[in-house]
Design a protein around this motif. Structure first.
Motif, short mmCIF file in Angstrom:
data_model
loop_
_atom_site.label_atom_id
_atom_site.label_comp_id
_atom_site.label_asym_id
_atom_site.label_seq_id
_atom_site.Cartn_x
_atom_site.Cartn_y
_atom_site.Cartn_z
N TYR A 33 -6.86 -4.76 4.83
CA TYR A 33 -7.44 -5.77 3.96
C TYR A 33 -8.22 -6.79 4.78
CZ TYR A 33 -4.42 -3.39 0.68
OH TYR A 33 -3.82 -2.41 -0.06
N ASN A 34 -7.87 -8.07 4.77
CA ASN A 34 -8.66 -9.07 5.50
C ASN A 34 -8.02 -9.45 6.84
OD1 ASN A 34 -6.46 -10.31 4.41
ND2 ASN A 34 -7.55 -12.11 3.61
N HIS A 35 -7.16 -8.55 7.39
CA HIS A 35 -6.55 -8.81 8.68
C HIS A 35 -7.30 -8.03 9.78
CE1 HIS A 35 -3.46 -10.00 5.80
NE2 HIS A 35 -2.89 -10.71 6.78
N THR A 36 -6.94 -8.33 11.01
CA THR A 36 -7.63 -7.70 12.14
C THR A 36 -7.05 -6.35 12.53
OG1 THR A 36 -6.23 -8.92 13.69
CG2 THR A 36 -8.34 -9.94 13.06
N PHE A 37 -5.77 -6.11 12.25
CA PHE A 37 -5.15 -4.84 12.63
C PHE A 37 -5.45 -3.77 11.59
CE2 PHE A 37 -2.02 -7.29 10.27
CZ PHE A 37 -1.51 -6.37 9.35
N LYS A 38 -5.09 -2.52 11.91
CA LYS A 38 -5.42 -1.39 11.05
C LYS A 38 -4.15 -0.64 10.62
CE LYS A 38 -9.96 -0.44 13.08
NZ LYS A 38 -10.81 0.61 13.73
N THR A 39 -4.24 0.01 9.44
CA THR A 39 -3.19 0.93 8.97
C THR A 39 -3.87 2.15 8.36
OG1 THR A 39 -3.08 -0.12 6.78
CG2 THR A 39 -1.57 -0.97 8.47
N CYS A 40 -3.08 3.19 8.14
CA CYS A 40 -3.62 4.42 7.57
C CYS A 40 -4.04 4.20 6.12
CB CYS A 40 -2.58 5.53 7.65
SG CYS A 40 -2.21 6.08 9.32
N GLU A 41 -5.12 4.82 5.76
CA GLU A 41 -5.60 4.75 4.39
C GLU A 41 -4.81 5.73 3.52
OE1 GLU A 41 -10.00 4.57 2.47
OE2 GLU A 41 -9.42 6.52 3.31
N ILE A 42 -4.49 5.30 2.28
CA ILE A 42 -3.74 6.15 1.36
C ILE A 42 -4.44 6.17 0.01
CG2 ILE A 42 -1.47 5.79 2.44
CD1 ILE A 42 -0.93 3.66 0.30
N GLU A 43 -4.11 7.22 -0.74
CA GLU A 43 -4.59 7.34 -2.12
C GLU A 43 -3.46 6.92 -3.04
OE1 GLU A 43 -6.33 10.74 -5.20
OE2 GLU A 43 -5.81 11.26 -3.12
N THR A 44 -3.68 5.84 -3.81
CA THR A 44 -2.60 5.28 -4.63
C THR A 44 -3.19 4.26 -5.60
OG1 THR A 44 -0.45 4.19 -4.54
CG2 THR A 44 -2.11 3.42 -2.98
N TRP A 45 -2.31 3.47 -6.22
CA TRP A 45 -2.75 2.33 -7.03
C TRP A 45 -3.01 1.17 -6.08
CZ3 TRP A 45 -3.87 2.33 -12.15
CH2 TRP A 45 -3.43 3.42 -12.91
N CYS A 46 -4.22 0.67 -6.08
CA CYS A 46 -4.63 -0.36 -5.12
C CYS A 46 -4.96 -1.68 -5.84
CB CYS A 46 -5.86 0.11 -4.36
SG CYS A 46 -5.56 1.58 -3.35
N PRO A 47 -4.68 -2.82 -5.18
CA PRO A 47 -4.05 -2.95 -3.86
C PRO A 47 -2.55 -2.72 -3.93
CG PRO A 47 -4.45 -5.11 -4.80
CD PRO A 47 -5.04 -4.13 -5.76
N VAL A 48 -1.89 -2.45 -2.79
CA VAL A 48 -0.46 -2.18 -2.78
C VAL A 48 0.30 -3.45 -3.16
CG1 VAL A 48 -0.60 -0.30 -1.11
CG2 VAL A 48 -0.33 -2.65 -0.30
N GLU A 49 1.49 -3.25 -3.71
CA GLU A 49 2.27 -4.35 -4.28
C GLU A 49 2.58 -5.43 -3.25
OE1 GLU A 49 6.58 -5.00 -6.53
OE2 GLU A 49 6.11 -3.10 -5.52
N GLU A 50 3.04 -5.06 -2.06
CA GLU A 50 3.49 -6.05 -1.08
C GLU A 50 2.36 -6.99 -0.65
OE1 GLU A 50 6.38 -2.71 -0.92
OE2 GLU A 50 4.21 -2.93 -1.07
N TYR A 51 1.13 -6.52 -0.69
CA TYR A 51 0.01 -7.36 -0.27
C TYR A 51 -0.45 -8.30 -1.39
CZ TYR A 51 -4.78 -8.72 0.71
OH TYR A 51 -5.93 -9.46 0.87
N ALA A 52 -0.53 -7.79 -2.62
CA ALA A 52 -1.18 -8.55 -3.70
C ALA A 52 -0.20 -9.17 -4.68
CB ALA A 52 -2.14 -7.63 -4.46
N VAL A 53 1.10 -9.08 -4.43
CA VAL A 53 2.09 -9.55 -5.40
C VAL A 53 2.01 -11.07 -5.58
CG1 VAL A 53 3.92 -9.81 -3.67
CG2 VAL A 53 4.52 -9.43 -6.07
N VAL A 54 2.24 -11.51 -6.83
CA VAL A 54 2.31 -12.93 -7.17
C VAL A 54 3.71 -13.21 -7.70
CG1 VAL A 54 1.42 -14.75 -8.65
CG2 VAL A 54 -0.14 -13.02 -7.75
N ARG A 55 4.43 -14.08 -7.02
CA ARG A 55 5.81 -14.40 -7.40
C ARG A 55 5.84 -15.59 -8.34
NH1 ARG A 55 5.84 -12.36 -2.33
NH2 ARG A 55 7.41 -10.75 -1.89
N GLU A 56 6.32 -15.33 -9.55
CA GLU A 56 6.37 -16.39 -10.56
C GLU A 56 7.67 -17.18 -10.44
OE1 GLU A 56 5.95 -14.43 -14.29
OE2 GLU A 56 3.79 -14.06 -14.04
N PRO A 57 7.69 -18.43 -10.90
CA PRO A 57 8.93 -19.22 -10.88
C PRO A 57 9.94 -18.64 -11.85
CG PRO A 57 7.20 -20.39 -12.06
CD PRO A 57 6.54 -19.20 -11.43
N PRO A 58 11.23 -18.91 -11.62
CA PRO A 58 12.27 -18.35 -12.50
C PRO A 58 12.22 -18.97 -13.90
CG PRO A 58 13.23 -19.88 -10.93
CD PRO A 58 11.80 -19.70 -10.53
#
Length: 402
Positions: free
Chosen positions: A152-177
């Motif tokens: 994404y917008n970082h300097t390091f690299k990871t393997c590209e995958i075919e999936t639902w994008c963006p992945v949950e851990e990167y784009a997740v929004v945590r709502e208040p309880p």
């Protein structure tokens, strides 16, 4: 020869007949012990076996049960007004029902290619050769394309995958309880049937006021037939903090216990409720309760979805039942058992008599007699008498050291 004599004595002794002998022993200490043990044994059977355990009843411990649950409440979450459709799963109710207390949302996911999450094993790379095309890591999010791309917008690299994008851990929004859920209520309808004893009962009572169930809350003394509980009340009874449940979620067991004495009117058969946390709180990896679901839609002609990771409180309704009714067979069995157990008193007192009081072996000599091929046994008339039933009673009140 010794073996032959042993076998002969064994088989001859096997055919011996033994009959109890009644002795009247005038020993006050032994008599007090005997009556005391008798009193304790009979008190145990009368109080515990008959009154507490109701051993005179035929019992049934596996009733047929039906559970239906309904959760109600409305909450304001930011600019949204949430009702039961938004936070209750499943919507139709049952013996398992849950309420969403906190959400982690990943918006606008589309099916395509993107960078794998960097914490997935072997996801980090520097060249395409580090990524095997077509490989699927079951701890990852999709199938690798064989390319090594920027994360994404970082300097390091990871393997590209075919999936639902963006992945949950990167784009997740945590709502208040959803702290307002502490006042949500759940109605638990339960009916049981004891088929063997032919008894039916429900935890709801017919009320003339049709709005009674909408306004009442459970109270063991004042409202035992109003099975409507606040989620905050359930958490308190399970000794849990509601704010902590909002963070991690949790599974709470709602135990409905029926103990019915059908010798009385069926109206006396009332349920009792208890609550207990069921999931393991000490194991951080598996503790709590959460699940994922998605809402699918089309945006600009492209299939998209919103992924929701929901933390909530799950209620598992567990029903136990025990019913009893007077029956002649268990009554006879329990009575015979009680009378037989009185024989323990005689065995205990005989042991005391032959162990602690027998100083000159007078009691032993009187208690055990051996008769060989004689129709009658001569008994001193001054120490014996025969009762009306033909039993021989020996009076050892004279000449016996106590």
């Amino acid at each position: 020869m010794q073996l032959r004599e042993f076998i002969k004595d064994y088989f001859v002794g096997f055919l011996d007949y033994e009959t109890p002998k009644v002795m009247v022993i005038r020993n006050r200490t032994l008599g007090i012990i005997y009556r005391s043990v008798q009193f304790l044994v009979m008190t145990y059977f009368i109080w515990y076996v008959f009154i507490i355990e109701k051993a005179y009843q035929e019992s049934e411990t596996h009733p047929e049960s039906s559970v239906y649950t309904v959760m109600t409440g409305t909450a304001v979450h930011g600019d949204d007004v949430l009702d039961t459709v938004e936070y209750v799963r499943p919507s139709e109710g049952g013996d398992v029902i849950s309420a969403i207390l906190r959400r982690e949302v990943t918006y606008d996911q589309r099916h395509g290619t993107c960078a794998e999450y960097f914490n997935v094993p072997r996801a980090n790379c520097s060249t395409d050769s580090d990524c095997v095309q077509g490989e699927v890591d079951f701890k990852g999010h999709g199938r690798r394309t064989g390319r090594c791309i920027q994360y994404y917008n970082h300097t390091f690299k990871t393997c590209e995958i075919e999936t639902w994008c963006p992945v949950e851990e990167y784009a997740v929004v945590r709502e208040p309880p959803l702290m307002e859920a502490i006042n949500f209520t759940v109605l638990i309808r339960n009916s049981i049937h004891f088929p063997k004893l032919k008894a039916r009962k429900g935890n709801l009572k017919d009320q003339k006021d049709k709005k009674y169930l909408s306004n009442c809350h459970y109270d063991e003394e004042k409202a035992p037939y109003c099975p409507r509980f606040r989620l905050g009340y359930i958490a308190d009874k399970a000794k849990e903090t509601f704010s902590e449940l909002c963070k991690t979620g949790g599974v709470i067991g709602v135990f409905i216990n029926w103990r019915c004495n059908l010798d009385l009117d069926v109206s006396h058969c009332k349920p009792t409720y208890s609550f207990r946390r069921l999931d393991l709180r000490k194991d951080q990896d598996s503790s709590g309760y959460y699940y994922r679901f998605a809402k699918y839609y089309s945006k600009n002609g492209v299939n998209s979805r919103t992924l929701i990771k929901a933390y909530g409180i799950r209620l598992d309704v567990i029903v136990h039942g025990h019913a009893g009714k007077l029956s002649p067979i268990p009554t006879i069995i329990s009575t015979v058992t009680a009378l037989t157990s009185v024989g323990i008193c005689t065995i205990f007192c005989d042991w005391i008599m032959l162990t602690f009081i027998d100083k000159n072996e007078v009691y032993s000599d009187r208690k055990f007699d051996e008769v060989i091929n004689e129709p009658t046994v001569p008994i001193p008339t001054e120490l014996s008498y025969i009762n009306s039933f033909g039993s021989v009673h020996s009076d050892l009140s004279e000449g016996v050291p106590l």
